[in-house]
Design a protein around this motif. Structure first.
Motif, mmCIF file in Angstrom:
data_model
loop_
_atom_site.group_PDB
_atom_site.id
_atom_site.type_symbol
_atom_site.label_atom_id
_atom_site.label_comp_id
_atom_site.label_asym_id
_atom_site.label_seq_id
_atom_site.Cartn_x
_atom_site.Cartn_y
_atom_site.Cartn_z
ATOM 1 N N GLU A 89 -4.964 -7.535 7.740
ATOM 2 C CA GLU A 89 -5.095 -7.853 6.318
ATOM 3 C C GLU A 89 -3.711 -8.036 5.725
ATOM 4 O OE1 GLU A 89 -7.398 -4.860 4.356
ATOM 5 O OE2 GLU A 89 -9.197 -5.358 5.495
ATOM 6 N N ARG A 90 -3.657 -8.851 4.681
ATOM 7 C CA ARG A 90 -2.398 -9.070 3.982
ATOM 8 C C ARG A 90 -2.576 -8.775 2.499
ATOM 9 N NH1 ARG A 90 -3.387 -13.615 6.302
ATOM 10 N NH2 ARG A 90 -3.113 -14.870 4.438
ATOM 11 N N HIS A 91 -1.531 -8.191 1.933
ATOM 12 C CA HIS A 91 -1.490 -7.940 0.491
ATOM 13 C C HIS A 91 -0.334 -8.749 -0.071
ATOM 14 C CE1 HIS A 91 -4.394 -4.638 0.306
ATOM 15 N NE2 HIS A 91 -3.982 -4.389 1.536
ATOM 16 N N ASP A 92 -0.675 -9.770 -0.844
ATOM 17 C CA ASP A 92 0.322 -10.607 -1.500
ATOM 18 C C ASP A 92 0.501 -10.054 -2.903
ATOM 19 O OD1 ASP A 92 1.784 -12.563 -2.842
ATOM 20 O OD2 ASP A 92 0.804 -14.209 -1.771
ATOM 21 N N VAL A 93 1.515 -9.209 -3.060
ATOM 22 C CA VAL A 93 1.725 -8.509 -4.328
ATOM 23 C C VAL A 93 2.008 -9.490 -5.458
ATOM 24 C CG1 VAL A 93 3.155 -6.801 -5.520
ATOM 25 C CG2 VAL A 93 2.457 -6.406 -3.148
ATOM 26 N N GLY A 94 2.849 -10.487 -5.212
ATOM 27 C CA GLY A 94 3.188 -11.458 -6.242
ATOM 28 C C GLY A 94 1.976 -12.212 -6.765
ATOM 29 N N ALA A 95 1.086 -12.597 -5.875
ATOM 30 C CA ALA A 95 -0.124 -13.341 -6.258
ATOM 31 C C ALA A 95 -1.284 -12.416 -6.620
ATOM 32 C CB ALA A 95 -0.542 -14.276 -5.128
ATOM 33 N N ARG A 96 -1.106 -11.098 -6.417
ATOM 34 C CA ARG A 96 -2.153 -10.094 -6.670
ATOM 35 C C ARG A 96 -3.425 -10.434 -5.882
ATOM 36 N NH1 ARG A 96 -1.542 -6.950 -11.743
ATOM 37 N NH2 ARG A 96 -3.808 -6.972 -11.791
ATOM 38 N N GLN A 97 -3.248 -10.657 -4.571
ATOM 39 C CA GLN A 97 -4.355 -11.031 -3.698
ATOM 40 C C GLN A 97 -4.383 -10.182 -2.439
ATOM 41 O OE1 GLN A 97 -3.648 -15.209 -2.994
ATOM 42 N NE2 GLN A 97 -4.941 -15.800 -4.724
ATOM 43 N N HIS A 98 -5.590 -9.778 -2.062
ATOM 44 C CA HIS A 98 -5.850 -9.039 -0.831
ATOM 45 C C HIS A 98 -6.576 -9.990 0.115
ATOM 46 C CE1 HIS A 98 -8.109 -5.407 1.125
ATOM 47 N NE2 HIS A 98 -7.211 -5.933 1.939
ATOM 48 N N ALA B 248 -6.270 2.401 -2.387
ATOM 49 C CA ALA B 248 -5.645 2.754 -1.116
ATOM 50 C C ALA B 248 -4.139 2.875 -1.278
ATOM 51 C CB ALA B 248 -5.963 1.704 -0.057
ATOM 52 N N HIS B 249 -3.562 3.691 -0.415
ATOM 53 C CA HIS B 249 -2.115 3.798 -0.294
ATOM 54 C C HIS B 249 -1.751 3.357 1.111
ATOM 55 C CE1 HIS B 249 -0.950 5.923 -4.001
ATOM 56 N NE2 HIS B 249 -2.168 6.429 -3.948
ATOM 57 N N LEU B 250 -0.947 2.293 1.208
ATOM 58 C CA LEU B 250 -0.433 1.823 2.485
ATOM 59 C C LEU B 250 0.825 2.640 2.773
ATOM 60 C CD1 LEU B 250 -2.200 -0.503 1.266
ATOM 61 C CD2 LEU B 250 -0.682 -2.084 2.441
ATOM 62 N N LEU B 251 0.811 3.413 3.859
ATOM 63 C CA LEU B 251 1.888 4.347 4.171
ATOM 64 C C LEU B 251 2.507 3.997 5.533
ATOM 65 C CD1 LEU B 251 -0.012 7.575 3.037
ATOM 66 C CD2 LEU B 251 1.666 6.238 1.716
ATOM 67 N N PRO B 252 3.500 3.108 5.546
ATOM 68 C CA PRO B 252 4.069 2.643 6.819
ATOM 69 C C PRO B 252 4.590 3.764 7.713
ATOM 70 C CG PRO B 252 4.908 1.332 4.991
ATOM 71 C CD PRO B 252 4.122 2.452 4.390
ATOM 72 N N ALA B 253 5.290 4.735 7.167
ATOM 73 C CA ALA B 253 5.897 5.782 7.997
ATOM 74 C C ALA B 253 4.854 6.655 8.679
ATOM 75 C CB ALA B 253 6.842 6.649 7.161
ATOM 76 N N LEU B 254 3.690 6.800 8.072
ATOM 77 C CA LEU B 254 2.618 7.603 8.675
ATOM 78 C C LEU B 254 1.734 6.781 9.601
ATOM 79 C CD1 LEU B 254 1.379 9.935 5.793
ATOM 80 C CD2 LEU B 254 2.968 10.444 7.648
ATOM 81 N N GLY C 248 5.279 3.700 0.068
ATOM 82 C CA GLY C 248 4.493 2.531 0.419
ATOM 83 C C GLY C 248 3.987 1.768 -0.780
ATOM 84 N N LEU C 249 2.727 1.392 -0.716
ATOM 85 C CA LEU C 249 2.117 0.547 -1.732
ATOM 86 C C LEU C 249 0.740 1.082 -2.099
ATOM 87 C CD1 LEU C 249 2.343 -2.226 -3.290
ATOM 88 C CD2 LEU C 249 1.044 -3.214 -1.386
ATOM 89 N N PHE C 250 0.487 1.191 -3.415
ATOM 90 C CA PHE C 250 -0.839 1.559 -3.924
ATOM 91 C C PHE C 250 -1.579 0.275 -4.272
ATOM 92 C CE2 PHE C 250 -3.539 2.206 -7.680
ATOM 93 C CZ PHE C 250 -4.451 3.109 -7.161
ATOM 94 N N VAL C 251 -2.870 0.232 -3.954
ATOM 95 C CA VAL C 251 -3.728 -0.927 -4.211
ATOM 96 C C VAL C 251 -5.030 -0.441 -4.840
ATOM 97 C CG1 VAL C 251 -4.919 -2.893 -3.172
ATOM 98 C CG2 VAL C 251 -2.874 -1.979 -2.075
ATOM 99 N N ALA C 252 -5.534 -1.168 -5.831
ATOM 100 C CA ALA C 252 -6.864 -0.885 -6.395
ATOM 101 C C ALA C 252 -7.550 -2.213 -6.688
ATOM 102 C CB ALA C 252 -6.752 -0.053 -7.667
ATOM 103 N N ARG C 253 -8.796 -2.322 -6.247
ATOM 104 C CA ARG C 253 -9.556 -3.545 -6.524
ATOM 105 C C ARG C 253 -11.048 -3.253 -6.509
ATOM 106 N NH1 ARG C 253 -12.273 -6.224 -2.558
ATOM 107 N NH2 ARG C 253 -11.733 -5.872 -0.381
ATOM 108 N N THR D 293 -4.693 -3.653 -9.287
ATOM 109 C CA THR D 293 -3.418 -2.948 -9.417
ATOM 110 C C THR D 293 -2.679 -2.915 -8.087
ATOM 111 O OG1 THR D 293 -4.367 -1.463 -11.087
ATOM 112 C CG2 THR D 293 -2.327 -0.744 -10.035
ATOM 113 N N TYR D 294 -1.426 -3.308 -8.125
ATOM 114 C CA TYR D 294 -0.481 -3.043 -7.041
ATOM 115 C C TYR D 294 0.629 -2.204 -7.669
ATOM 116 C CZ TYR D 294 -2.107 -6.438 -3.521
ATOM 117 O OH TYR D 294 -2.818 -7.117 -2.573
ATOM 118 N N ARG D 295 1.008 -1.142 -6.987
ATOM 119 C CA ARG D 295 2.100 -0.305 -7.489
ATOM 120 C C ARG D 295 2.897 0.205 -6.290
ATOM 121 N NH1 ARG D 295 -0.495 3.238 -11.301
ATOM 122 N NH2 ARG D 295 -1.305 4.301 -9.483
ATOM 123 N N GLU D 296 4.130 -0.228 -6.223
ATOM 124 C CA GLU D 296 4.989 0.209 -5.137
ATOM 125 C C GLU D 296 5.491 1.622 -5.439
ATOM 126 O OE1 GLU D 296 8.810 -1.615 -2.936
ATOM 127 O OE2 GLU D 296 7.500 -3.063 -3.965
#
Length: 174
Positions: A10-19, A55-61, A37-42, A30-33
């Motif tokens: 999956e891809r999250h395009d923050v600029g375009a606000r698209q999942h 969701a929270h995208l957590l790269p390090a984990l 990582g990155l918080f997403v709500a839709r 909502t996208y919130r860095e």
């Protein structure tokens, strides 16, 4: 065991606000860095069980921590996808590693979809190194949750992470 499915990316395009998912492109509320990582709500439009997803995208984990707002009874408190999360500029990519954890806050957690991971490996969709990484990560998360008495916030605090979530009324009016 189920048949093999290709890796879900999956891809999250923050600029375009698209999942971008395997079933189409969805607008994101909502996208919130944040530092981890990155918080997403839709919304989940026309979904039989789910109204909203956060969701929270957590790269390090190596994980995506999800919280769903169900139409009916809550099925679980959190859903953790074991995944590789990468970022290039405004584009975040999530490569799912099949394994998921269902968290019942303060009570239990379980690893699910092991059969999907093994079938994907047998079909060549995921390599041996990635399979081992997925299993290791899932068991580290499960062990950490167990030590924290299945309290997601407690486990994450031990990792130096605090997550914020939108309440449903806040989500609906934001």
């Amino acid at each position: 065991m189920r048949g093999a499915e290709p890796v879900k990316t999956e891809r999250h395009d923050v600029g375009a606000r698209q999942h971008h998912t395997n079933t189409g492109i969805r607008p994101v509320h909502t996208y919130r860095e944040h530092a981890h990582g990155l918080f997403v709500a839709r919304d989940f439009v026309a979904h039989p069980r789910i109204r909203h997803w956060q969701a929270h995208l957590l790269p390090a984990l190596g994980a995506v921590v999800c919280r769903y707002d169900f139409h009916g009874l809550r099925e679980h408190d959190y859903y953790i996808d074991i995944a590789t999360v990468t970022r290039v500029d405004d584009l975040w990519t999530v490569r799912d590693h099949y394994l998921d954890l269902l968290v019942h806050e303060g009570m239990a957690a379980e690893i699910v979809d092991t059969g999907e991971l093994l079938a994907a490996h047998d079909a060549g969709f995921i390599g041996t190194a990635e399979l081992h990484h997925a299993v290791t990560t899932a068991h580290q998360v499960l062990s950490g949750l167990a030590r924290a008495r299945y309290e997601l916030g407690g486990w994450l605090a031990g990792q130096g992470i605090e997550l914020d979530w939108l309440s449903v009324p806040e989500y609906l009016t934001a």
